[in-house]
Design a protein around this motif. Structure first.
Motif, PDB file in Angstrom:
ATOM      1  N   GLY A   1     -20.780  -0.216  15.569  1.00  0.00           N
ATOM      2  CA  GLY A   1     -20.102   0.743  14.711  1.00  0.00           C
ATOM      3  C   GLY A   1     -20.450   0.567  13.250  1.00  0.00           C
ATOM      4  O   GLY A   1     -21.583   0.250  12.909  1.00  0.00           O
ATOM      5  N   ARG A   2     -19.445   0.746  12.383  1.00  0.00           N
ATOM      6  CA  ARG A   2     -19.704   0.742  10.950  1.00  0.00           C
ATOM      7  C   ARG A   2     -19.677  -0.654  10.370  1.00  0.00           C
ATOM      8  O   ARG A   2     -18.826  -1.471  10.717  1.00  0.00           O
ATOM      9  CB  ARG A   2     -18.646   1.581  10.228  1.00  0.00           C
ATOM     10  CG  ARG A   2     -18.919   3.079  10.243  1.00  0.00           C
ATOM     11  CD  ARG A   2     -17.792   3.818   9.550  1.00  0.00           C
ATOM     12  NE  ARG A   2     -16.519   3.493  10.164  1.00  0.00           N
ATOM     13  CZ  ARG A   2     -15.366   3.416   9.508  1.00  0.00           C
ATOM     14  NH1 ARG A   2     -15.328   3.620   8.213  1.00  0.00           N
ATOM     15  NH2 ARG A   2     -14.259   3.127  10.150  1.00  0.00           N
ATOM     16  N   LEU A   3     -20.609  -0.896   9.454  1.00  0.00           N
ATOM     17  CA  LEU A   3     -20.683  -2.155   8.737  1.00  0.00           C
ATOM     18  C   LEU A   3     -20.577  -1.791   7.264  1.00  0.00           C
ATOM     19  O   LEU A   3     -21.305  -0.929   6.780  1.00  0.00           O
ATOM     20  CB  LEU A   3     -22.045  -2.780   9.038  1.00  0.00           C
ATOM     21  CG  LEU A   3     -22.257  -4.255   8.888  1.00  0.00           C
ATOM     22  CD1 LEU A   3     -21.294  -5.073   9.727  1.00  0.00           C
ATOM     23  CD2 LEU A   3     -23.696  -4.579   9.307  1.00  0.00           C
ATOM     24  N   VAL A   4     -19.659  -2.418   6.556  1.00  0.00           N
ATOM     25  CA  VAL A   4     -19.535  -2.194   5.113  1.00  0.00           C
ATOM     26  C   VAL A   4     -20.314  -3.304   4.408  1.00  0.00           C
ATOM     27  O   VAL A   4     -20.152  -4.478   4.744  1.00  0.00           O
ATOM     28  CB  VAL A   4     -18.058  -2.198   4.676  1.00  0.00           C
ATOM     29  CG1 VAL A   4     -17.937  -1.902   3.187  1.00  0.00           C
ATOM     30  CG2 VAL A   4     -17.264  -1.175   5.487  1.00  0.00           C
ATOM     31  N   ILE A   5     -21.197  -2.908   3.486  1.00  0.00           N
ATOM     32  CA  ILE A   5     -22.125  -3.856   2.876  1.00  0.00           C
ATOM     33  C   ILE A   5     -22.037  -3.749   1.365  1.00  0.00           C
ATOM     34  O   ILE A   5     -22.070  -2.641   0.815  1.00  0.00           O
ATOM     35  CB  ILE A   5     -23.572  -3.543   3.306  1.00  0.00           C
ATOM     36  CG1 ILE A   5     -23.674  -3.487   4.834  1.00  0.00           C
ATOM     37  CG2 ILE A   5     -24.539  -4.570   2.733  1.00  0.00           C
ATOM     38  CD1 ILE A   5     -25.018  -2.963   5.321  1.00  0.00           C
ATOM     39  N   THR A   6     -21.957  -4.883   0.693  1.00  0.00           N
ATOM     40  CA  THR A   6     -21.918  -4.869  -0.762  1.00  0.00           C
ATOM     41  C   THR A   6     -22.768  -5.998  -1.311  1.00  0.00           C
ATOM     42  O   THR A   6     -22.994  -7.005  -0.626  1.00  0.00           O
ATOM     43  CB  THR A   6     -20.461  -4.969  -1.274  1.00  0.00           C
ATOM     44  OG1 THR A   6     -20.448  -4.725  -2.681  1.00  0.00           O
ATOM     45  CG2 THR A   6     -19.870  -6.325  -0.990  1.00  0.00           C
TER      46      THR A   6
ATOM     47  N   ASP B   1     -15.003  -6.463  -3.529  1.00  0.00           N
ATOM     48  CA  ASP B   1     -15.553  -5.134  -3.220  1.00  0.00           C
ATOM     49  C   ASP B   1     -15.250  -4.729  -1.777  1.00  0.00           C
ATOM     50  O   ASP B   1     -14.957  -3.565  -1.503  1.00  0.00           O
ATOM     51  CB  ASP B   1     -17.071  -5.109  -3.457  1.00  0.00           C
ATOM     52  CG  ASP B   1     -17.416  -4.925  -4.931  1.00  0.00           C
ATOM     53  OD1 ASP B   1     -16.716  -4.171  -5.625  1.00  0.00           O
ATOM     54  OD2 ASP B   1     -18.393  -5.540  -5.390  1.00  0.00           O
TER      55      ASP B   1
ATOM     56  N   LYS C   1     -12.656  -1.611  -0.137  1.00  0.00           N
ATOM     57  CA  LYS C   1     -13.123  -0.618   0.835  1.00  0.00           C
ATOM     58  C   LYS C   1     -12.339  -0.717   2.143  1.00  0.00           C
ATOM     59  O   LYS C   1     -12.730  -0.149   3.173  1.00  0.00           O
ATOM     60  CB  LYS C   1     -14.626  -0.797   1.118  1.00  0.00           C
ATOM     61  CG  LYS C   1     -15.512  -0.683  -0.125  1.00  0.00           C
ATOM     62  CD  LYS C   1     -15.579   0.731  -0.664  1.00  0.00           C
ATOM     63  CE  LYS C   1     -15.087   0.786  -2.075  1.00  0.00           C
ATOM     64  NZ  LYS C   1     -15.143   2.136  -2.656  1.00  0.00           N
TER      65      LYS C   1
ATOM     66  N   PHE D   1     -20.874  -8.690   4.064  1.00  0.00           N
ATOM     67  CA  PHE D   1     -20.688  -7.727   5.135  1.00  0.00           C
ATOM     68  C   PHE D   1     -19.231  -7.730   5.571  1.00  0.00           C
ATOM     69  O   PHE D   1     -18.615  -8.789   5.645  1.00  0.00           O
ATOM     70  CB  PHE D   1     -21.564  -8.096   6.339  1.00  0.00           C
ATOM     71  CG  PHE D   1     -23.016  -8.140   5.988  1.00  0.00           C
ATOM     72  CD1 PHE D   1     -23.821  -7.030   6.173  1.00  0.00           C
ATOM     73  CD2 PHE D   1     -23.578  -9.282   5.430  1.00  0.00           C
ATOM     74  CE1 PHE D   1     -25.161  -7.064   5.817  1.00  0.00           C
ATOM     75  CE2 PHE D   1     -24.921  -9.319   5.066  1.00  0.00           C
ATOM     76  CZ  PHE D   1     -25.712  -8.201   5.272  1.00  0.00           C
TER      77      PHE D   1
ATOM     78  N   THR E   1     -13.543   4.410   5.374  1.00  0.00           N
ATOM     79  CA  THR E   1     -13.926   3.464   4.334  1.00  0.00           C
ATOM     80  C   THR E   1     -13.818   4.228   3.019  1.00  0.00           C
ATOM     81  O   THR E   1     -14.703   5.011   2.686  1.00  0.00           O
ATOM     82  CB  THR E   1     -15.361   2.958   4.576  1.00  0.00           C
ATOM     83  OG1 THR E   1     -15.381   2.250   5.823  1.00  0.00           O
ATOM     84  CG2 THR E   1     -15.799   2.016   3.464  1.00  0.00           C
TER      85      THR E   1
END
Lengths: 313, 313
Positions: free
Chosen positions: B36-41, B71, B75, B134, B142
């Protein structure tokens, strides 16, 4: 005229970030939809360490991306996305950032990589660029350094030493050696070989610090030894014609910045790999010795084995 | 005594990397299984820009990680993994790297984050640390900066200005202001609020460059205006007791390094957010003006709106 970070992101980098997950670079995080395995690598390049202060700024941008694409290719992965961290010196003209962005944009299109985020900041120090790149495995496995076993062949995707000679040419002011200089400034990441690596390689890594030291790292990670035959290591025509009196093959195998892929494979794969133009340069052995030999099997010792950063004092 | 990069990775960082995908840091890439979704900063911090040269090295390591965790929290994402790029100055003692790794390790455990890779290199410039982090979304959305709509309330997770005053205390040599100094050196990323943000926030971001400038960025990204009431902005007891004669609330809202979360939510969420201890500080308005007002609705103009890096010359 100094430019402000938000203006630079908005005008120069946001137009490069067309992937939906990049959110136009107008956010602090990217969102990547991912199914299954994601191969992730990160490499930074520093002015005066990994590139020369007067290298063209567009090739510096491309080098920063390409060293990461090289790592993905060596893992049998197709590059998909990247984050850019640009740390810009107070004393470098801000006007160069447009050329940096143009160079980066050319390579993002060339390799079909989506820019999905990053960070932009100022520094009193040297230009420093850190990129994190993402790839999708092209096969069922993601070969690590540690997967080599005794009896496997050691292969190389292309010639060694061009970048080392290119750096030497720059230092000597031998600017007519354009082909070698281009190889120092602009590595050619072997993304074209990623599928073959995914299919055939057992252990794999890219050659960045020097062939001999990198082969030693691969063997050590695999708890094995390695035996490389110097005469089998491919050298480009451009390199060979400029080497005479300046460098011997043994210097080339300890130079850095090659960005070819070093990998091991079962002897069963020889026909396929030879027909694909790969170079068989040695084998994985029992034990823990990393040995370089000449055509008569005599052991050779490079003066330097390769590049290792010493940190701090 | 300079230490070699491979020895440092093997002895100091590899023990921190227990996640299988990290491959013991003995590889050039990490492998992340993702569904699924991965939030990356990614955020970098630079000596002399984001921290002071004589800040303790273990808090520098923690700050580098925490600014990224902040960060992710903004999110609505739970942190899972991180890559560390450590760019170590020639002139800083290598012996400090052990303390750097200890500090980083403490925070990796504290926030349950897996170190999965990175890069270690030398620099003739300042200590520079770049981290890519991550996270997994804690909700269905998000929230981006661009999701705010007129009529929504603007909320803040906690007090503003402590880090600004902490930096001022360090510059004045007022070392007895330990609580404020600690907030400058060691942000408190609001990972505890990530679930609430995922559940209630429409638009969200962390406050790092200054409350007023960051609220303006959020509103601009959303094609809306914003109206913040200075008297509603929370200020900590430690800050209030040290401010007198030194700084006014209006200076605090343009200072940086707060790392609280700024978010918008529908007025329907007021009861829930108030009972969770959130601070309602204004609202999103039609138009494109970002306005700061006093208790009587009079418009205020901070001398500086916040921190913007100027790049190059």
């Amino acid at each position: 005229m100094p430019a402000d970070e938000f203006e630079i992101i908005r005008t120069l980098f946001a137009p490069l970030a067309t992937h939906a997950g990049a959110r136009g670079l107008d956010d602090d995080a990217a969102v990547l939809e991912s199914v299954g395995r994601l191969v992730i690598t990160t490499d930074a390049i520093v002015e005066g360490v990994h590139f020369l202060p007067d290298d063209p700024i567009d090739t510096i941008a491309k080098k920063a991306l390409r060293v990461n694409l090289s790592d993905l290719a060596a893992k049998g992965a197709k590059p998909t996305a990247a984050l850019l961290t640009l740390i810009w010196p107070h004393h470098r003209p801000a006007a160069q950032i447009a050329d940096f962005a143009r160079g980066l944009g050319e390579d993002l299109r060339r390799y079909d990589v989506a820019l999905i985020g990053g960070d932009t900041t100022a520094t009193p120090g040297p230009l420093t660029i850190s990129i994190t790149a993402f790839g999708e495995p092209m096969g069922g496995r993601t070969p690590s350094r540690a997967d080599a076993r005794p009896g496997e062949d050691v292969w190389l995707t292309g010639p060694i030493g061009d970048a080392y000679l290119g750096l030497m040419a720059l230092r000597e002011g031998a600017h007519e050696q354009a082909e070698l200089i281009a190889r120092y400034r602009l590595p050619n990441p072997r993304v074209d070989c990623a599928g073959l690596v995914a299919e055939c390689a057992r252990a794999a890594m890219d050659v960045s610090d020097g062939l001999v030291i990198d082969a030693g790292k691969l063997a050590r990670a695999s708890n094995a030894g390695t035996r490389l035959e110097l005469e089998r290591v491919p050298i480009s025509p451009a390199a060979r014609s400029w080497m005479e009196g300046r460098a011997a093959a043994i210097d080339l195998v300890s130079g850095g910045d090659d960005y070819e892929i070093l990998f091991t494979a079962s002897p069963n794969e020889r026909a396929k790999l030879e027909s694909a133009g790969m170079y068989r340069i040695g084998n994985i052995a029992e034990g823990s010795e990393a040995v370089l030999v000449d055509a008569n099997g005599r052991r050779l010792e490079p003066a330097h084995s390769g590049h290792v950063h010493k940190l701090g004092n």
